[in-house]
Design an enzyme around this catalytic site. Structure first.
Site, PDB file in Angstrom:
ATOM      1  N   LYS A 291      29.283  23.350  24.734  1.00  0.00           N
ATOM      2  CA  LYS A 291      29.895  23.443  25.189  1.00  0.00           C
ATOM      3  C   LYS A 291      31.784  22.850  24.501  1.00  0.00           C
ATOM      4  O   LYS A 291      33.072  23.483  25.255  1.00  0.00           O
ATOM      5  CB  LYS A 291      30.578  22.698  26.362  1.00  0.00           C
ATOM      6  CG  LYS A 291      29.115  22.705  27.387  1.00  0.00           C
ATOM      7  CD  LYS A 291      29.790  23.909  27.787  1.00  0.00           C
ATOM      8  CE  LYS A 291      28.336  24.695  28.217  1.00  0.00           C
ATOM      9  NZ  LYS A 291      28.326  26.205  28.391  1.00  0.00           N
ATOM     10  N   TYR A 379      24.943  26.655  30.595  1.00  0.00           N
ATOM     11  CA  TYR A 379      24.549  27.078  29.674  1.00  0.00           C
ATOM     12  C   TYR A 379      25.793  28.425  29.161  1.00  0.00           C
ATOM     13  O   TYR A 379      26.098  28.239  27.629  1.00  0.00           O
ATOM     14  CB  TYR A 379      23.215  26.913  28.830  1.00  0.00           C
ATOM     15  CG  TYR A 379      23.088  27.156  27.488  1.00  0.00           C
ATOM     16  CD1 TYR A 379      22.933  25.885  27.223  1.00  0.00           C
ATOM     17  CD2 TYR A 379      22.969  28.702  26.797  1.00  0.00           C
ATOM     18  CE1 TYR A 379      23.094  26.406  25.404  1.00  0.00           C
ATOM     19  CE2 TYR A 379      23.119  28.526  25.237  1.00  0.00           C
ATOM     20  CZ  TYR A 379      23.057  27.183  24.173  1.00  0.00           C
ATOM     21  OH  TYR A 379      22.527  27.073  23.718  1.00  0.00           O
TER      22      TYR A 379
HETATM   23  C1  PHB Z   1      24.919  25.718  16.258  1.00  0.00           C
HETATM   24  O1  PHB Z   1      25.984  24.731  15.570  1.00  0.00           O
HETATM   25  O2  PHB Z   1      24.716  26.924  16.102  1.00  0.00           O
HETATM   26  C2  PHB Z   1      24.981  24.904  17.649  1.00  0.00           C
HETATM   27  C3  PHB Z   1      25.428  23.499  18.106  1.00  0.00           C
HETATM   28  C4  PHB Z   1      24.954  23.013  19.244  1.00  0.00           C
HETATM   29  C5  PHB Z   1      24.020  23.784  20.121  1.00  0.00           C
HETATM   30  C6  PHB Z   1      23.928  25.280  19.934  1.00  0.00           C
HETATM   31  C7  PHB Z   1      24.087  25.879  18.554  1.00  0.00           C
HETATM   32  O3  PHB Z   1      24.079  23.234  21.375  1.00  0.00           O
END
Ligand code: PHB
Length: 385
Positions: A291, A379
């Site tokens: 987020k 999300y």
């Molecule tokens: C990412 O760095 O790709 C990443 C980090 C945290 C998340 C999802 C993706 O919750």
């Protein structure tokens, strides 16, 4: 020297604000304490809500994002050796896009400079006067004062913006873990992100491109990177992602590694006089819900709208509502990020009762459409208005 909006911080929030204001005919100067190479290369998260990609695209900053961003329609929760897909798009009608924050920064810096924007790197802010209003800063060994109508504090959690808000109330939570993150030159072992809960700790499989994987491991906040040679990182990832079937984790050369502490933090209010805080300057979320960047972008959209209204009609209504509007959204993201974090990580102080509750909640999210929809709508991002 004078501008309409002085923007402190040349990360995604400050750069996007400057860009959105420019499109509405409002001048700004961006003051960034680091150099250009630093801001363009620091590795951060990379999952964009549809609202974030929409604003980048609609404002003309989405050209490379449209070419290189990877649109996702679901994610996997993995626990007890089994994967459970959460079909984000089926449940919400919306998608998310994998595109690294550092790429957004590169795109916005290039666009601002091409549009004749004023972005000053290595400009260290020394003082903020929220009522003059003005910003004093040091650049090339000399001290300057920038007079303005409004100041945007987009200078992150460690910035000076927040300290210029008197009577600030802060709310925070520290977690007994951190994330060890790596970038590796290896094709992702999955098409969709895998959020894994395992007795040894949480792990996340994300990606950056068809050839580059981004992976994270829950570690202790006191952990030293030096005690994590490549082989230990891969072994630990493989153990935490292990399934009962033949799934395998591909390994490759690690090109970047870092340990990030996890915290939740909110500062209220997000405004003092003519100073407005946005992004990490006002709130931090643990990265589990992806987020942080999206919240910074929504602050900036709300601030750009409010400033546009103020310059167009003289009305202060949206500026007066700014802090409350942003905080309402920020607290929703705080709760979701806290919830995802506690759902998926191993709390070293949890007892058996705690473990059983966590497992029950994971089973519920994986089996109930109502519970999965709640995860999914948070999300992919709740609507701005
Ligand atoms: C990412 O760095 O790709 C990443 C980090 C945290 C998340 C999802 C993706 O919750």
């Amino acid at each position: 020297m004078r501008t309409q909006v002085a923007i402190i911080g040349g990360g995604p929030a400050g750069l996007l604000l400057s860009h959105l204001l420019h499109r509405r005919g409002i001048d700004s100067v961006v003051l960034e304490s680091r150099d250009r190479a630093y801001v363009e290369h620091r590795q951060r998260a990379g999952m964009l809500e549809q609202g974030t990609t929409d604003v980048l695209r609609e404002s003309g900053a989405g050209e490379r994002l449209d070419r290189e961003g990877l649109v996702h329609h679901g994610l996997e929760l993995r626990f007890g050796g089994t994967g459970h897909r959460i079909p984000l798009t089926d449940l919400t009608g919306r998608t998310v896009t994998v595109y690294a924050q550092t790429e957004i920064v590169k795109d916005l810096v290039a666009l601002r400079l091409a549009d004749g924007g004023d972005v000053r790197f290595e400009a260290e802010v020394l003082g903020i006067d929220a009522s003059a209003p003005s910003v004093t800063y040091r650049h090339n060994g000399r001290t300057h004062t920038l007079d303005c109508d409004f100041i945007a504090g987009c200078d992150g959690f460690h910035g000076v913006g927040r300290s210029a808000v008197p009577g600030l109330r802060t709310f925070s939570r520290e977690y007994p873990f951190a994330w060890l993150g790596i970038l590796a030159d290896v094709p992702p072992s999955t098409d969709e992100l895998i959020y894994a809960n395992h007795g040894r700790g949480f792990a996340l499989h994300s990606l950056r491109s068809p050839k580059v994987s981004r992976l994270y491991l829950q570690v202790s906040p006191k952990e030293d990177l030096a005690s994590w040679p490549d082989s230990r990182i891969w072994d630990e990832l493989a153990a935490r992602f292990a399934t009962d079937d033949s799934w395998e984790l591909r390994q490759g050369p690690i090109t970047d590694r870092s340990i990030t502490p996890m915290r939740s933090f909110v500062a209220e209010p997000m405004r003092h006089d003519r100073l407005f805080l946005a992004g990490d300057a006002a709130h931090i979320v643990p990265p589990t819900g992806a987020k942080g960047l999206n919240l910074a972008v929504s602050d900036v959209i709300i601030l750009a709208r409010a400033l546009t209204e103020r310059y167009a009609s003289g009305s202060q209504t949206l500026l007066d509502a700014y802090s409350a509007t942003c905080l309402r959204r920020a607290w929703r993201a705080e709760h979701f990020s806290y919830w995802m974090t506690t759902l998926l990580h191993v709390d070293p102080s949890a007892d058996e009762f705690g473990h059983r509750l966590q497992r029950s909640q994971l089973d519920y999210v994986a089996s109930s459409k109502a519970a999965a929809t709640s995860l999914a709508e948070n999300y992919v991002g709740l609507p701005l208005d």
